[in-house]
Design a protein around this motif. Structure first.
Motif, PDB file in Angstrom:
ATOM      1  N   GLU A 418       0.874  -1.171   0.000  1.00 17.22           N
ATOM      2  CA  GLU A 418       0.000   0.000   0.000  1.00 17.22           C
ATOM      3  C   GLU A 418       0.912   1.221   0.000  1.00 17.22           C
ATOM      4  O   GLU A 418       1.626   1.472   0.974  1.00 17.22           O
ATOM      5  CB  GLU A 418      -0.912   0.013   1.221  1.00 17.22           C
ATOM      6  CG  GLU A 418      -1.858   1.199   1.248  1.00 17.22           C
ATOM      7  CD  GLU A 418      -2.711   1.254   2.503  1.00 17.22           C
ATOM      8  OE1 GLU A 418      -3.437   2.255   2.681  1.00 17.22           O
ATOM      9  OE2 GLU A 418      -2.634   0.306   3.306  1.00 17.22           O
ATOM     10  N   GLU A 419       0.899   1.945  -1.104  1.00 14.41           N
ATOM     11  CA  GLU A 419       1.832   3.051  -1.262  1.00 14.41           C
ATOM     12  C   GLU A 419       1.416   4.255  -0.415  1.00 14.41           C
ATOM     13  O   GLU A 419       0.228   4.471  -0.141  1.00 14.41           O
ATOM     14  CB  GLU A 419       1.931   3.462  -2.723  1.00 14.41           C
ATOM     15  CG  GLU A 419       2.606   2.419  -3.601  1.00 14.41           C
ATOM     16  CD  GLU A 419       2.792   2.882  -5.032  1.00 14.41           C
ATOM     17  OE1 GLU A 419       3.889   2.727  -5.570  1.00 14.41           O
ATOM     18  OE2 GLU A 419       1.813   3.399  -5.602  1.00 14.41           O
ATOM     19  N   GLN A 420       2.396   4.994   0.023  1.00 13.93           N
ATOM     20  CA  GLN A 420       2.174   6.263   0.682  1.00 13.93           C
ATOM     21  C   GLN A 420       3.068   7.311   0.022  1.00 13.93           C
ATOM     22  O   GLN A 420       3.991   6.971  -0.723  1.00 13.93           O
ATOM     23  CB  GLN A 420       2.478   6.184   2.165  1.00 13.93           C
ATOM     24  CG  GLN A 420       3.934   5.880   2.496  1.00 13.93           C
ATOM     25  CD  GLN A 420       4.163   5.760   3.987  1.00 13.93           C
ATOM     26  OE1 GLN A 420       3.229   5.867   4.770  1.00 13.93           O
ATOM     27  NE2 GLN A 420       5.400   5.541   4.380  1.00 13.93           N
ATOM     28  N   SER A 421       2.774   8.561   0.273  1.00 18.23           N
ATOM     29  CA  SER A 421       3.547   9.621  -0.348  1.00 18.23           C
ATOM     30  C   SER A 421       5.005   9.545   0.080  1.00 18.23           C
ATOM     31  O   SER A 421       5.311   9.467   1.267  1.00 18.23           O
ATOM     32  CB  SER A 421       2.962  10.989   0.033  1.00 18.23           C
ATOM     33  OG  SER A 421       3.766  12.028  -0.489  1.00 18.23           O
ATOM     34  N   ALA A 422       5.895   9.530  -0.904  1.00 17.57           N
ATOM     35  CA  ALA A 422       7.333   9.522  -0.617  1.00 17.57           C
ATOM     36  C   ALA A 422       7.958  10.849  -1.011  1.00 17.57           C
ATOM     37  O   ALA A 422       9.167  10.980  -1.067  1.00 17.57           O
ATOM     38  CB  ALA A 422       8.011   8.381  -1.372  1.00 17.57           C
ATOM     39  N   GLY A 423       7.128  11.838  -1.292  1.00 22.22           N
ATOM     40  CA  GLY A 423       7.653  13.135  -1.699  1.00 22.22           C
ATOM     41  C   GLY A 423       6.717  14.244  -1.274  1.00 22.22           C
ATOM     42  O   GLY A 423       5.608  14.009  -0.792  1.00 22.22           O
ATOM     43  N   SER A 424       7.164  15.459  -1.463  1.00 30.59           N
ATOM     44  CA  SER A 424       6.335  16.596  -1.077  1.00 30.59           C
ATOM     45  C   SER A 424       6.721  17.834  -1.862  1.00 30.59           C
ATOM     46  O   SER A 424       7.864  17.994  -2.288  1.00 30.59           O
ATOM     47  CB  SER A 424       6.479  16.879   0.426  1.00 30.59           C
ATOM     48  OG  SER A 424       7.807  17.249   0.726  1.00 30.59           O
ATOM     49  N   LEU A 425       5.742  18.679  -2.070  1.00 34.16           N
ATOM     50  CA  LEU A 425       5.934  20.017  -2.629  1.00 34.16           C
ATOM     51  C   LEU A 425       5.410  20.971  -1.575  1.00 34.16           C
ATOM     52  O   LEU A 425       4.207  21.000  -1.306  1.00 34.16           O
ATOM     53  CB  LEU A 425       5.178  20.172  -3.944  1.00 34.16           C
ATOM     54  CG  LEU A 425       5.141  21.579  -4.556  1.00 34.16           C
ATOM     55  CD1 LEU A 425       6.544  22.050  -4.878  1.00 34.16           C
ATOM     56  CD2 LEU A 425       4.262  21.597  -5.792  1.00 34.16           C
TER      57      LEU A 425
END
Length: 810
Positions: A418-425
């Motif tokens: 189950e993927e989760q956010s690995a980045g951000s802006l």
């Protein structure tokens, strides 16, 4: 026209109930449809044009249409050779309302109702509503609420629709007033009930809810009761009966369990039978009970599990190990035999990945230690799961095995993530007690375009710091795990207004470095880097501590050029990236300012930490860090200065060996260090300005400076630092995802020193308190409530009870 059949109970009638002459159906006409299409009916109807219709086929047709649950009435009629199907549609659910529920969330209830077809837009089924009513009552009974009432109300609406309103009156939880174990003479009731989830009200009941009766909790406690005895020698222990009594007002519960203790047994002999596969001596090492030992069911079951795990690691994925105790009731001994059935040795045919919509399969596959076409190994599979969890890209990782149809020696593995956010802006505003307002913007991606590469660009502006940085790394430059990374940064800091946390000077730094990483083992990684940097330092006479002013003057340069080389080693056994519960890290790194740099120095940083789960959601964390720095080579000062705070007659003189550079000093104290103290305030401090005779101003024991520009001594750090932390992470029953927030009770110790020779354990500062780490919507947040309980002279003025920071990484 002749009626053929009708009514919902038609399926139970005999064929003789019809007075029908079979006929060939020339056409089919459906009457009574509103919402449901004729095509839907034809899909379920087992009769087609041209078929010969008999009584038996008519019954089958009615059963099929009733089975759709679309209709409350179905009739078949004949109009010549045309089959006429008359239906009455069930109403649709226009609105579903649940009210009065506090113990169970509405979303959870509606999800359960949807699973059985009771949701808005679906066809209404009265029987399903009755089942829902009983299921809700059962769920509340399991939560100890026995005076609950569930009242469904159905309102007819226009266009054959209904509105369903489920009214719940939860009532009060039935509290346990007494738990009585009858027949136990070997142990005290208090000792037996220590591991129970159920119990009478105590001072922690508001948190543990142990006094709220639950059938599930009772069943678990009865199993623990049996295990308690059987793990302590009582091999023929028996739970004779258990009774649960409820008071007339359904508010009080009384539990009684009758036990027959039996006798204490000792192990007389142990045997391994069946297909051992491995040498018996090897398997014997996994037998945890021996002749003469007390009978211990836990140890016997652990033996079975260990043998199965060992066989699973060499391909026997479906091995069975059954323990059979033979009791001698005369001599009170037990003969234990483990029967081993390894089953077929299996290969892994394929590894299939599911759920990785953004991440490429190759990113997951390169973390797999279980290879396709090789023997099945449970250890390799478990390690693969941990490596994927350590990436930080996934909330959950599960690996399931399935046998290959038609083959008894092959399995397929399905890796579900189950993927989760690995980045951000991010464009944000943060605040720190020490940095003031923080304006920041950043773009970061730990899984760039799903390749596993890491990329980041960030800019930050606060009251004293301006910083811009960019970095990129590829952890798999080669297939065998050699990685490469690049980093460039620029920063400008002015500490002149932060004299209580930093020495008053300013600097600006530009740097660039490249790093190569090499996997040594599955848990160890070695990396080396080369870099170049330039730092310009500005000191201010009368404001900057004199020892720092003299250092720069004696050096003869305020622009420091540095060629750096570093080597680091990491040993990582943690089970998760964000919130580990077991495992730990060992790290060691050496950073060297290479020959040709303005100042030649080296630093060492080491850290060792570990997580231990200690039961019931508690996790113990221990961490130790140290830093040390020194110069090397034969570099000399160019200019001569007066005596400094280093001591009379030890001033910086031309030709004297250069000391460790102060801008590389280690500091202690702060929200991410020794909590309960202000940032960087522990360790060596120095006064600004000079005395009347031109010498340095010595700081008083309480840290104040007499005759200095500032009344307090400023932190200057030191070449040696030691830190220690113990944390106990606490379970939060209202929080399912520990990646979101963690609360811990901590004890911190630490201090910074001029040199390692100054280190004394008696000089360490210490604090204790509680800390919250929360991934808040506004950014990562740390709040600590610290209480120093051991301080050195002059440190108490820097105590700080509440510390927090948000808007930056932690």
């Amino acid at each position: 026209m002749k009626r053929i059949a009708a009514l919902i109970l038609l399926a139970s009638l005999s064929t003789g109930a019809f007075a029908l002459e079979p006929f060939v159906v020339s056409d089919i006409r459906i009457e009574g449809l509103n919402r449901i299409s004729a095509g839907t009916v034809f899909n379920y109807l087992p009769i087609n044009k041209g078929d010969r219709l008999t009584n038996e086929e008519a019954q089958q047709a009615i059963r099929a249409l009733y089975g759709t649950k679309f209709f409350s009435d179905v009739e078949l009629e004949r109009d010549g050779n045309i089959l006429v199907i008359k239906v009455v549609e069930r109403p649709s659910i226009a609105k579903l309302t649940i009210r009065g529920n506090n113990d169970i969330k509405t979303d959870d209830l509606k999800k359960g109702l949807k699973d059985i077809g009771l949701t808005e837009g679906e066809t209404f089924d009265r029987l399903a509503l009755d089942r829902v009513q009983q299921e809700l009552i059962r769920q509340y009974y399991n939560r100890g609420k026995y005076n609950v009432s569930v009242s469904p109300h159905v309102t007819q609406l226009d266009r054959n629709r209904v509105a369903i309103d489920i009214e719940i009156r939860e009532g009060k939880v039935a509290k346990l007033k007494e738990v009585n174990i009858v027949g136990n003479t070997a142990f005290t009731t208090k000792d037996i009930e220590k591991g129970f989830e159920s119990g009478t009200t105590n001072w922690l009941s508001w948190y543990s809810k142990n006094d709220q009766y639950s059938q599930d909790k009772l069943s678990g406690d009865l199993k623990k009761l049996q295990s308690y005895y059987m793990d302590r020698g009582y091999a023929d222990f028996n739970l004779d009966s258990s009774q649960v009594t409820i008071s007339p007002d359904k508010r009080a519960m009384y539990i009684a369990a009758d036990v027959i203790q039996g006798d204490i047994y000792h192990i007389s002999d142990t045997h391994l039978l069946g297909q051992l596969i491995l040498p018996e001596d090897t398997l014997r090492k996994l037998v945890f009970v021996h002749n003469g030992d007390l009978f211990n069911r836990r140890a016997i079951e652990a033996t079975s599990d260990s043998i199965k795990a060992l066989l699973a690691n060499i391909g026997y994925a479906f091995a069975k190990v059954n323990s059979v105790p033979k009791l001698d009731k005369v001599n009170h001994t037990a003969d234990i035999t483990w029967y081993i059935q390894p089953g077929p040795r299996v290969y892994v045919r394929r590894v299939i990945f599911q759920g990785n919509t953004r991440t490429e399969d190759d990113v997951l596959r390169r973390e797999m230690r279980q290879l396709e076409g090789s023997w099945y190994s449970q250890a390799a599979i478990d390690r693969s799961k941990i490596r994927m969890q350590q990436l930080g890209y996934f909330k959950t990782v599960t690996i399931d095995k399935q046998t290959v149809p038609g083959s008894d020696d092959e399995v397929d593995l399905t890796v579900k993530v189950e993927e989760q956010s690995a980045g951000s802006l991010t464009f944000g505003v943060g605040y720190s007690q020490y940095s003031g307002i923080i304006l920041s913007s950043s773009v970061s991606q730990r899984n760039f375009l799903g390749t596993g590469d890491q990329f980041s660009v960030s800019a930050e502006r606060s009251d004293y710091l301006t910083q811009i940085s960019a970095g990129y790394s590829n952890p798999y430059l080669t297939d065998n795990g050699i990685g490469i990374g690049y980093n460039a940064s620029f920063s400008r800091a002015d500490y002149t207004d932060l004299g209580s946390q930093y020495a008053s000077y300013s600097n600006s730094t530009k740097s660039f470095s490249t790093t190569l990483g090499f996997p040594i083992t599955d848990f160890d990684r070695l990396s080396g880097s080369l870099g170049i940097g330039s730092t310009k330092i500005n000191t201010y006479v009368g404001y900057t501590p004199q020892v720092l002013v003299d250092y720069i003057n004696a050096l003869g340069h305020n622009t420091i050029h540095t060629w750096t080389g570093s080597l680091s080693w990491v040993h990582d056994t943690r089970n998760s990236y964000w919130a580990p519960t077991h495992g730990g890290q060992l790290t060691a790194s050496v950073n060297v300012a290479l020959p040709g740099s303005t100042v030649q120095y080296w630093t060492f940083n080491g850290e060792a930490n570990h997580y231990w789960p200690i039961g019931k959601g508690f996790v113990l964390y221990l961490d130790g860090k140290l830093g040390y720095g020194s110069t090397y080579g034969n570099q000399k000062y160019e200019n001569t200065t007066a005596d400094t705070a280093l001591g009379p007659g030890i001033g910086y003189k031309a030709g004297q060996t250069v000391a460790f550079p102060f801008w590389m000093n280690f500091y202690a104290g702060g929200v991410t260090d020794v909590r309960g103290f202000q940032d960087n305030t522990l360790g060596p401090r120095a006064c600004a300005g000079t005395s009347a005779n031109g010498g340095p101003i010595a700081a008083a024991p309480n840290g104040f400076c007499s005759g200095s520009t500032y009344s307090y001594a400023q932190p200057i750090g030191g070449a040696f630092k030691v830190l220690g932390t113990a944390e106990l992470y606490l379970p939060l029953p209202f929080l399912k995802d520990i990646n979101t927030a963690r609360v811990a009770w901590f004890v911190d110790v630490g201090q910074a020193y001029n040199s390692i020779s100054n280190f004394r354990t008696s000089t360490l500062d210490a604090s204790t308190g509680v800390s919250l780490h929360w991934q808040a919507p506004i950014g990562p947040l740390i709040i600590s409530l610290g209480f120093p309980f051991r301080t050195q002279p002059g440190d108490s003025q820097y105590e700080e009870r509440i510390q927090f920071t948000f808007g930056s990484q932690f």
